[in-house]
Design a protein around this motif. Structure first.
Motif, PDB file in Angstrom:
ATOM      1  N   ASP A 113      38.417  57.410  37.365  1.00 20.84           N
ATOM      2  CA  ASP A 113      38.429  56.567  38.797  1.00 20.84           C
ATOM      3  C   ASP A 113      37.053  56.868  40.029  1.00 20.84           C
ATOM      4  O   ASP A 113      36.902  55.625  40.337  1.00 20.84           O
ATOM      5  CB  ASP A 113      39.767  57.517  39.420  1.00 20.84           C
ATOM      6  CG  ASP A 113      40.992  56.704  39.042  1.00 20.84           C
ATOM      7  OD1 ASP A 113      41.298  56.053  38.381  1.00 20.84           O
ATOM      8  OD2 ASP A 113      42.342  57.029  39.591  1.00 20.84           O
ATOM      9  N   THR A 156      34.689  54.410  38.345  1.00 23.68           N
ATOM     10  CA  THR A 156      35.088  52.814  38.564  1.00 23.68           C
ATOM     11  C   THR A 156      34.457  52.580  39.842  1.00 23.68           C
ATOM     12  O   THR A 156      34.092  51.374  39.788  1.00 23.68           O
ATOM     13  CB  THR A 156      36.213  52.995  38.833  1.00 23.68           C
ATOM     14  OG1 THR A 156      37.105  53.096  37.048  1.00 23.68           O
ATOM     15  CG2 THR A 156      36.694  51.324  38.688  1.00 23.68           C
ATOM     16  N   LYS A 157      34.918  53.419  40.550  1.00 22.87           N
ATOM     17  CA  LYS A 157      34.272  53.349  42.585  1.00 22.87           C
ATOM     18  C   LYS A 157      33.018  52.799  42.457  1.00 22.87           C
ATOM     19  O   LYS A 157      32.147  51.544  43.119  1.00 22.87           O
ATOM     20  CB  LYS A 157      34.231  54.331  43.206  1.00 22.87           C
ATOM     21  CG  LYS A 157      36.124  53.804  43.817  1.00 22.87           C
ATOM     22  CD  LYS A 157      36.274  55.396  43.934  1.00 22.87           C
ATOM     23  CE  LYS A 157      37.717  55.700  44.523  1.00 22.87           C
ATOM     24  NZ  LYS A 157      38.551  56.587  45.290  1.00 22.87           N
ATOM     25  N   GLU A 163      32.022  49.180  41.145  1.00 23.84           N
ATOM     26  CA  GLU A 163      32.022  48.877  41.907  1.00 23.84           C
ATOM     27  C   GLU A 163      31.092  49.093  42.811  1.00 23.84           C
ATOM     28  O   GLU A 163      30.336  47.742  42.991  1.00 23.84           O
ATOM     29  CB  GLU A 163      33.447  49.270  42.609  1.00 23.84           C
ATOM     30  CG  GLU A 163      33.037  47.860  43.206  1.00 23.84           C
ATOM     31  CD  GLU A 163      34.874  48.190  44.589  1.00 23.84           C
ATOM     32  OE1 GLU A 163      35.298  47.468  45.394  1.00 23.84           O
ATOM     33  OE2 GLU A 163      35.347  49.374  44.126  1.00 23.84           O
ATOM     34  N   LEU A 191      32.378  48.134  35.186  1.00 22.01           N
ATOM     35  CA  LEU A 191      33.066  47.980  35.464  1.00 22.01           C
ATOM     36  C   LEU A 191      34.775  47.712  35.096  1.00 22.01           C
ATOM     37  O   LEU A 191      35.626  47.910  34.696  1.00 22.01           O
ATOM     38  CB  LEU A 191      33.164  47.513  36.923  1.00 22.01           C
ATOM     39  CG  LEU A 191      34.502  46.775  37.629  1.00 22.01           C
ATOM     40  CD1 LEU A 191      34.973  48.305  38.661  1.00 22.01           C
ATOM     41  CD2 LEU A 191      34.408  45.770  38.986  1.00 22.01           C
ATOM     42  N   CYS A 212      35.424  50.479  32.435  1.00 23.26           N
ATOM     43  CA  CYS A 212      36.498  51.202  33.461  1.00 23.26           C
ATOM     44  C   CYS A 212      37.973  51.352  33.458  1.00 23.26           C
ATOM     45  O   CYS A 212      38.922  51.789  33.703  1.00 23.26           O
ATOM     46  CB  CYS A 212      35.654  51.417  34.617  1.00 23.26           C
ATOM     47  SG  CYS A 212      34.624  52.838  34.434  1.00 23.26           S
ATOM     48  N   ILE A 213      38.086  49.525  33.865  1.00 25.20           N
ATOM     49  CA  ILE A 213      39.619  49.205  34.243  1.00 25.20           C
ATOM     50  C   ILE A 213      40.529  49.267  32.998  1.00 25.20           C
ATOM     51  O   ILE A 213      41.496  49.575  33.108  1.00 25.20           O
ATOM     52  CB  ILE A 213      38.701  47.724  35.256  1.00 25.20           C
ATOM     53  CG1 ILE A 213      38.895  48.255  36.130  1.00 25.20           C
ATOM     54  CG2 ILE A 213      40.677  47.155  34.778  1.00 25.20           C
ATOM     55  CD1 ILE A 213      37.916  46.437  36.677  1.00 25.20           C
ATOM     56  N   SER A 271      41.071  52.917  32.316  1.00 27.02           N
ATOM     57  CA  SER A 271      42.115  52.865  33.148  1.00 27.02           C
ATOM     58  C   SER A 271      43.799  53.647  33.448  1.00 27.02           C
ATOM     59  O   SER A 271      44.292  52.678  31.771  1.00 27.02           O
ATOM     60  CB  SER A 271      41.976  52.641  34.466  1.00 27.02           C
ATOM     61  OG  SER A 271      43.176  51.323  34.646  1.00 27.02           O
ATOM     62  N   TYR A 292      43.005  49.885  42.105  1.00 29.68           N
ATOM     63  CA  TYR A 292      42.484  48.978  40.760  1.00 29.68           C
ATOM     64  C   TYR A 292      43.562  46.707  41.014  1.00 29.68           C
ATOM     65  O   TYR A 292      43.023  46.523  40.498  1.00 29.68           O
ATOM     66  CB  TYR A 292      43.154  49.504  39.494  1.00 29.68           C
ATOM     67  CG  TYR A 292      42.266  50.891  38.890  1.00 29.68           C
ATOM     68  CD1 TYR A 292      41.532  50.278  37.838  1.00 29.68           C
ATOM     69  CD2 TYR A 292      42.981  52.304  39.018  1.00 29.68           C
ATOM     70  CE1 TYR A 292      40.482  51.449  38.053  1.00 29.68           C
ATOM     71  CE2 TYR A 292      41.929  52.909  38.865  1.00 29.68           C
ATOM     72  CZ  TYR A 292      40.554  52.856  37.418  1.00 29.68           C
ATOM     73  OH  TYR A 292      40.130  53.775  37.524  1.00 29.68           O
TER      74      TYR A 292
END
Length: 206
Positions: free
Chosen positions: A81, A84-85, A88, A96, A99-100, A103, A113
């Protein structure tokens, strides 16, 4: 080849700093991977360091690992998480997306998300997020991240809930009240009402 210059810090010309961490890097590599870093370097080509205190040091190291390994990185679930931030924030779209895809969507992270799953490639993840929002909407309204949602994302979240018109109205007004000046003045609130077919209710508010 690029990764070979990293370990001995050969020809490094910039340091990424996050809290107490300092990571020597090459400006060319940073600019190639991140439009955000590229913009900073173009504004000040002679800069020797860039501070990124909003990204934890161990996460920043994962970001740099990804850059120098040309798109490969090993991530533990508890770091996903945060990574991911960071992706972004730095506008690193390929990281990104990775990561998504990896996830595991939960009530704890679904609001993060659902805002990021855009495009046909991530459509399956988007559907998964919206289903979780639908099943936990009232609880999610209580989370601070709910009021930070973009207006279009808020509309998607509200539309996926069946019935519960009073709850939907409460959610929208709660969201608007957190930044009333901007969200009302720029017609964001009106757009949300129209998008979720609550126009009649909006007349009573506006």
């Amino acid at each position: 080849k690029v990764g070979q210059f990293r370990d001995p810090d050969l020809f490094t010309d910039c340091v990424l700093k996050s809290q107490k961490d300092k990571i020597p890097c090459h400006k060319l590599v940073l600019a190639a991977w991140s439009p955000v870093l590229e913009e900073q370097l173009l504004k000040d080509p002679k800069c020797k360091s860039i501070r990124l205190d909003s990204i934890p040091g161990h996460i920043l190291r994962l970001v740099v690992d990804y850059m120098y390994s040309l798109g490969e990185v090993i991530v533990t679930p508890d770091s996903l998480d945060s990574l991911t931030k960071a992706a972004e924030h730095l506008k690193m779209n390929s990281l990104l997306e990775k990561c998504i895809k990896q996830s595991k969507i939960t009530v704890r992270n679904v609001l993060l998300y659902v805002s990021l799953c855009e495009g046909s490639v991530l459509r399956k993840k988007k559907i998964e997020c919206l289903q979780l929002v639908k099943d936990n909407f009232i609880d999610l309204m209580k989370r601070p991240e709910f009021n930070d949602l973009d207006g279009s994302v808020l509309s998607e979240c509200v539309k996926c809930v069946s019935g519960l018109w009073n709850v939907k109205l409460q959610a929208i007004l709660q969201w608007a009240d957190c930044d009333r000046e901007n969200r009302c003045a720029h017609n964001q609130l009106g757009n949300v009402f129209r998008n979720v077919d609550l126009t009649r209710c909006s007349l009573l508010v506006l």
